[in-house]
Design an enzyme around this catalytic site. Structure first.
Site, PDB file in Angstrom:
ATOM      1  N   ARG A 119       0.859  -1.197   0.000  1.00 45.02           N
ATOM      2  CA  ARG A 119       0.000   0.000   0.000  1.00 45.02           C
ATOM      3  C   ARG A 119       0.892   1.243   0.000  1.00 45.02           C
ATOM      4  O   ARG A 119       0.902   2.039   0.927  1.00 45.02           O
ATOM      5  CB  ARG A 119      -0.921   0.001   1.206  1.00 45.02           C
ATOM      6  CG  ARG A 119      -1.834  -1.210   1.377  1.00 45.02           C
ATOM      7  CD  ARG A 119      -2.649  -1.611   0.200  1.00 45.02           C
ATOM      8  NE  ARG A 119      -3.951  -0.984   0.033  1.00 45.02           N
ATOM      9  CZ  ARG A 119      -5.079  -1.344   0.625  1.00 45.02           C
ATOM     10  NH1 ARG A 119      -5.088  -2.311   1.507  1.00 45.02           N
ATOM     11  NH2 ARG A 119      -6.221  -0.738   0.352  1.00 45.02           N
ATOM     12  N   GLN A 124      -0.252   2.870  -5.831  1.00 48.68           N
ATOM     13  CA  GLN A 124      -1.643   3.328  -5.688  1.00 48.68           C
ATOM     14  C   GLN A 124      -2.486   3.116  -6.949  1.00 48.68           C
ATOM     15  O   GLN A 124      -3.643   2.714  -6.860  1.00 48.68           O
ATOM     16  CB  GLN A 124      -1.668   4.810  -5.319  1.00 48.68           C
ATOM     17  CG  GLN A 124      -2.277   5.039  -3.965  1.00 48.68           C
ATOM     18  CD  GLN A 124      -2.082   6.468  -3.462  1.00 48.68           C
ATOM     19  OE1 GLN A 124      -1.560   7.322  -4.162  1.00 48.68           O
ATOM     20  NE2 GLN A 124      -2.512   6.694  -2.250  1.00 48.68           N
ATOM     21  N   ASP A 127      -3.769  -0.424  -7.156  1.00 48.59           N
ATOM     22  CA  ASP A 127      -4.267  -0.960  -5.886  1.00 48.59           C
ATOM     23  C   ASP A 127      -5.713  -1.451  -6.051  1.00 48.59           C
ATOM     24  O   ASP A 127      -6.674  -0.695  -5.916  1.00 48.59           O
ATOM     25  CB  ASP A 127      -4.162   0.149  -4.825  1.00 48.59           C
ATOM     26  CG  ASP A 127      -4.563  -0.323  -3.436  1.00 48.59           C
ATOM     27  OD1 ASP A 127      -5.179  -1.399  -3.323  1.00 48.59           O
ATOM     28  OD2 ASP A 127      -4.256   0.390  -2.478  1.00 48.59           O
ATOM     29  N   SER A 130      -8.113  -1.168  -3.000  1.00 47.53           N
ATOM     30  CA  SER A 130      -8.741   0.148  -2.825  1.00 47.53           C
ATOM     31  C   SER A 130      -9.810   0.408  -3.880  1.00 47.53           C
ATOM     32  O   SER A 130     -10.905   0.871  -3.549  1.00 47.53           O
ATOM     33  CB  SER A 130      -7.688   1.260  -2.916  1.00 47.53           C
ATOM     34  OG  SER A 130      -6.856   1.205  -1.795  1.00 47.53           O
ATOM     35  N   TYR A 230      -2.116  -1.722   8.072  1.00 47.95           N
ATOM     36  CA  TYR A 230      -3.172  -2.692   8.372  1.00 47.95           C
ATOM     37  C   TYR A 230      -3.350  -2.863   9.871  1.00 47.95           C
ATOM     38  O   TYR A 230      -2.381  -2.819  10.625  1.00 47.95           O
ATOM     39  CB  TYR A 230      -2.831  -4.059   7.776  1.00 47.95           C
ATOM     40  CG  TYR A 230      -3.016  -4.104   6.288  1.00 47.95           C
ATOM     41  CD1 TYR A 230      -4.286  -4.030   5.739  1.00 47.95           C
ATOM     42  CD2 TYR A 230      -1.934  -4.208   5.441  1.00 47.95           C
ATOM     43  CE1 TYR A 230      -4.470  -4.068   4.377  1.00 47.95           C
ATOM     44  CE2 TYR A 230      -2.105  -4.247   4.074  1.00 47.95           C
ATOM     45  CZ  TYR A 230      -3.375  -4.178   3.547  1.00 47.95           C
ATOM     46  OH  TYR A 230      -3.550  -4.214   2.201  1.00 47.95           O
TER      47      TYR A 230
HETATM   48  P1  NAD Z   1      -9.176  -3.484   5.487  1.00 45.22           P
HETATM   49  O1  NAD Z   1     -10.210  -3.717   4.437  1.00 45.22           O
HETATM   50  O2  NAD Z   1      -8.090  -4.493   5.672  1.00 45.22           O
HETATM   51  O3  NAD Z   1      -9.903  -3.292   6.908  1.00 45.22           O
HETATM   52  C1  NAD Z   1     -11.006  -2.431   7.043  1.00 45.22           C
HETATM   53  C2  NAD Z   1     -10.879  -1.627   8.318  1.00 45.22           C
HETATM   54  O4  NAD Z   1     -11.225  -2.424   9.450  1.00 45.22           O
HETATM   55  C3  NAD Z   1      -9.479  -1.068   8.617  1.00 45.22           C
HETATM   56  O5  NAD Z   1      -9.571   0.331   8.679  1.00 45.22           O
HETATM   57  C4  NAD Z   1      -9.146  -1.691   9.968  1.00 45.22           C
HETATM   58  O6  NAD Z   1      -8.370  -0.822  10.769  1.00 45.22           O
HETATM   59  C5  NAD Z   1     -10.530  -1.910  10.551  1.00 45.22           C
HETATM   60  N1  NAD Z   1     -10.605  -2.814  11.713  1.00 45.22           N
HETATM   61  C6  NAD Z   1      -9.953  -3.979  11.949  1.00 45.22           C
HETATM   62  N2  NAD Z   1     -10.314  -4.484  13.156  1.00 45.22           N
HETATM   63  C7  NAD Z   1     -11.241  -3.639  13.676  1.00 45.22           C
HETATM   64  C8  NAD Z   1     -11.978  -3.597  14.890  1.00 45.22           C
HETATM   65  N3  NAD Z   1     -11.850  -4.550  15.807  1.00 45.22           N
HETATM   66  N4  NAD Z   1     -12.838  -2.548  15.080  1.00 45.22           N
HETATM   67  C9  NAD Z   1     -12.968  -1.568  14.157  1.00 45.22           C
HETATM   68  N5  NAD Z   1     -12.275  -1.548  13.012  1.00 45.22           N
HETATM   69  C10 NAD Z   1     -11.419  -2.563  12.764  1.00 45.22           C
HETATM   70  O7  NAD Z   1      -8.518  -2.047   5.280  1.00 45.22           O
HETATM   71  P2  NAD Z   1      -8.231  -1.260   3.924  1.00 45.22           P
HETATM   72  O8  NAD Z   1      -9.394  -0.486   3.517  1.00 45.22           O
HETATM   73  O9  NAD Z   1      -7.633  -2.187   2.930  1.00 45.22           O
HETATM   74  O10 NAD Z   1      -7.111  -0.241   4.422  1.00 45.22           O
HETATM   75  C11 NAD Z   1      -5.962  -0.675   5.107  1.00 45.22           C
HETATM   76  C12 NAD Z   1      -4.967   0.448   5.292  1.00 45.22           C
HETATM   77  O11 NAD Z   1      -4.267   0.738   4.105  1.00 45.22           O
HETATM   78  C13 NAD Z   1      -5.559   1.752   5.731  1.00 45.22           C
HETATM   79  O12 NAD Z   1      -4.656   2.337   6.636  1.00 45.22           O
HETATM   80  C14 NAD Z   1      -5.592   2.567   4.487  1.00 45.22           C
HETATM   81  O13 NAD Z   1      -5.646   3.943   4.738  1.00 45.22           O
HETATM   82  C15 NAD Z   1      -4.299   2.146   3.885  1.00 45.22           C
HETATM   83  N6  NAD Z   1      -4.224   2.407   2.458  1.00 45.22           N
HETATM   84  C16 NAD Z   1      -3.081   2.974   1.956  1.00 45.22           C
HETATM   85  C17 NAD Z   1      -2.978   3.206   0.602  1.00 45.22           C
HETATM   86  C18 NAD Z   1      -1.753   3.826   0.023  1.00 45.22           C
HETATM   87  O14 NAD Z   1      -1.045   4.525   0.714  1.00 45.22           O
HETATM   88  N7  NAD Z   1      -1.457   3.548  -1.222  1.00 45.22           N
HETATM   89  C19 NAD Z   1      -3.986   2.834  -0.244  1.00 45.22           C
HETATM   90  C20 NAD Z   1      -5.139   2.240   0.302  1.00 45.22           C
HETATM   91  C21 NAD Z   1      -5.227   2.021   1.656  1.00 45.22           C
END
Ligand code: NAD
Length: 371
Positions: A119, A124, A127, A130, A230
Site C-alpha cells: 500500500r 496506488q 491498488d 482500494s 493494516y
Molecule cells: P481493510 O479492508 O483491511 O480493513 C477495514 C478496516 O477495518 C481497517 O480500517 C481496519 O483498521 C478496521 N478494523 C480492523 N479491526 C477492527 C476492529 N476490531 N474494530 C474496528 N475496526 C477494525 O482495510 P483497507 O481499507 O484495505 O485499508 C488498510 C490500510 O491501508 C488503511 O490504513 C488505508 O488507509 C491504507 N491504504 C493505503 C494506501 C496507500 O497509501 N497507497 C492505499 C489504500 C489504503
C-alpha cells in the site's frame, strides 16, 4: 505479447479484466488482445466495443491459449488446464488461498496476485483492494437504503417531519470511508469506529462522529497502529471497551455497515446477537466482512436474512453489483501493473528488485513463490 482475456466463471462474478479503454492502450503498445466473446457483457461492454478498440474476439480456449492471461478471479482447475505451462496470469488470485496457489503452481503458471501489492504511493494506481473496496462501500450503503423502509435524509413536509437515519460504520478503511461519504450525501447522521488512531481525523473531515475508545496500554496502542497501515488483532481489553461503546450506538442505529477486517484472519465480531436483539425493528445491517466470516455472527454469507426484526445483508461480492465501473477501475489497475512486467523492448520481464512485482508474484516454475 499475445494477451488473452477470458470470461469469468465464478458464479455472480460480473466483472471483466479489460475494457475498450485498456484494450486500445495495449494494442497501441503493440500487443495482440484476444477477448472471449461475451466476456464483458455483464459489465455493459459489448464484443463490438472491444473490436472497435482493436481487440480480437475469440472463444474460451482462444482466450486462455495466450502468453499472458488477464483475469478477475483465480482460474479454476479446468481453466488452468487450458493454459500452457509458463503462461503468465494476472488477477485477484487471493494470496491467502494456499490451495489455490498450489493449483496455479502445479499447472506451471507464472502468476501475479494484485491484492498483494504494497500500500505505497507508487502502487496506488494498481491498488485493486482500494479500487474495489471503494465501490463496495458505496454499494453497501445503496443496498442499505434500498432495504430500509424509511428515508435517509431529514425531511420537513406538510404531513410532518421525518427524522434523518442514524448510520453506524464499523471499520473505516477504504470501504468504510466511502460508506461514510455516501451515507452523508444521502443526509444520514453518521458515527464510525476503527482501531487505527489515524482514522479519527478522516472520519471527522467527512462530517461523521468518531466513536472514541482511548488506548490504555502501550500494547493496545501498538496493535492499533498495526503494520503497513493494516490493523492487527486488538487486545481483549480494548475490544471489551469498544464493545460497550459500539453497543450503545448500534442500539440507537437504523443502519449498521460493518467493514472491519484483519488481513489473512477471520473478521472480528463487533455486532453480537445481543446487540442485534437490542436494535429497532426494521433496522438494517450490511456486513461487508461476510466473506471472511462476518462482523456479526448472525450474518449468512451470500444471503439476506431477517433476524430479531433486523435485516442482515451478507452479500459477498459487492463490487460485482457495480460491474461496469468496477471493471473499468480494475482494468486500469491491471494496465498499470502491466507497465512493470511488459517492457517497451518487448517480452515479459520479472524484475524481483521491483517491490511491487516481487510482492505480487505468487507462483513460478512449478513453485509457490509468494513472499
Ligand atoms: P481493510 O479492508 O483491511 O480493513 C477495514 C478496516 O477495518 C481497517 O480500517 C481496519 O483498521 C478496521 N478494523 C480492523 N479491526 C477492527 C476492529 N476490531 N474494530 C474496528 N475496526 C477494525 O482495510 P483497507 O481499507 O484495505 O485499508 C488498510 C490500510 O491501508 C488503511 O490504513 C488505508 O488507509 C491504507 N491504504 C493505503 C494506501 C496507500 O497509501 N497507497 C492505499 C489504500 C489504503
Amino acid at each position: 505479447m499475445l494477451i488473452g482475456v477470458p470470461a469469468e466463471t465464478v458464479p455472480g462474478e460480473t466483472r471483466v479484466a479489460v475494457t475498450p479503454e485498456t484494450a486500445k492502450k495495449l494494442v497501441a503498445q503493440g500487443h495482440t488482445v484476444r477477448v472471449q466473446s461475451g466476456a464483458g457483457i455483464t459489465a455493459a461492454i459489448t464484443d463490438a466495443a472491444l473490436q472497435a478498440a482493436g481487440a480480437e474476439i475469440t472463444d474460451a480456449a482462444g482466450a486462455f491459449a495466450c502468453e499472458l492471461v488477464l483475469k478477475v478471479r483465480s482460474p479454476s482447475d479446468g481453466e488452468a488446464a487450458l493454459m500452457k505451462p509458463g503462461t503468465a496470469v494476472v488477477g485477484m488470485l487471493n494470496p491467502f488461498d494456499a490451495e489455490g496457489l498450489q493449483r496455479l503452481a502445479a499447472a506451471g503458471l507464472t502468476s501475479f496476485a494484485l491484492e498483494a501489492a504494497p500500500r505505497t504511493t507508487r502502487a496506488q494506481s494498481m491498488d485493486v483492494l482500494s479500487s474495489q473496496a471503494n465501490i463496495a462501500g458505496y454499494k453497501a450503503v445503496m443496498i442499505a437504503a434500498d432495504k430500509y423502509q424509511r428515508f435517509f435524509p431529514m425531511l420537513m413536509t406538510a404531513a410532518g417531519t421525518v427524522k434523518a437515519a442514524r448510520v453506524v460504520i464499523l471499520g473505516v478503511g477504504v470501504a468504510g470511508l466511502q460508506a461514510i461519504a455516501t451515507a452523508k450525501r444521502l443526509g444520514a447522521v453518521i458515527e464510525a469506529s476503527d482501531v487505527r488512531p489515524s482514522v479519527k481525523e478522516q472520519v471527522e473531515s467527512l462530517g461523521a462522529k468518531f466513536i472514541d475508545v482511548p488506548y490504555e496500554t502501550q500494547e493496545e496502542k501498538e496493535a492499533a497502529e498495526g503494520v503497513g497501515g493494516y490493523a492487527r488483532p486488538m487486545p481483549q481489553s480494548w475490544m471489551d471497551r469498544q464493545k460497550v461503546e459500539v453497543a450503545k450506538r448500534v442500539a440507537a442505529a437504523d443502519i449498521v455497515v460493518t467493514t472491519a477486517l484483519i488481513p489473512g484472519r477471520a473478521a472480528p465480531v463487533l455486532v453480537t446477537e445481543e446487540m442485534v436483539q437490542a436494535m429497532k425493528p426494521g433496522s438494517v445491517i450490511v456486513d461487508m466482512a461476510a466473506p471472511q466470516g462476518g462482523n456479526c455472527p448472525l450474518t449468512e454469507a451470500g444471503r439476506t436474512v431477517i433476524k430479531h426484526g433486523v435485516t442482515l445483508v451478507g452479500e459477498t461480492n459487492l463490487p460485482a453489483l457495480v460491474a461496469a465501473d468496477a471493471s473499468s477501475l480494475y482494468a486500469r489497475n491491471v494496465l498499470d501493473f502491466l507497465k512493470l512486467v511488459l517492457p517497451k523492448e518487448g517480452g515479459f520481464k520479472i524484475d524481483l528488485e521491483d517491490d511491487i512485482v516481487a510482492a505480487c508474484r505468487m507462483t513460478q516454475d512449478g513453485q509457490v513463490t509468494k513472499k
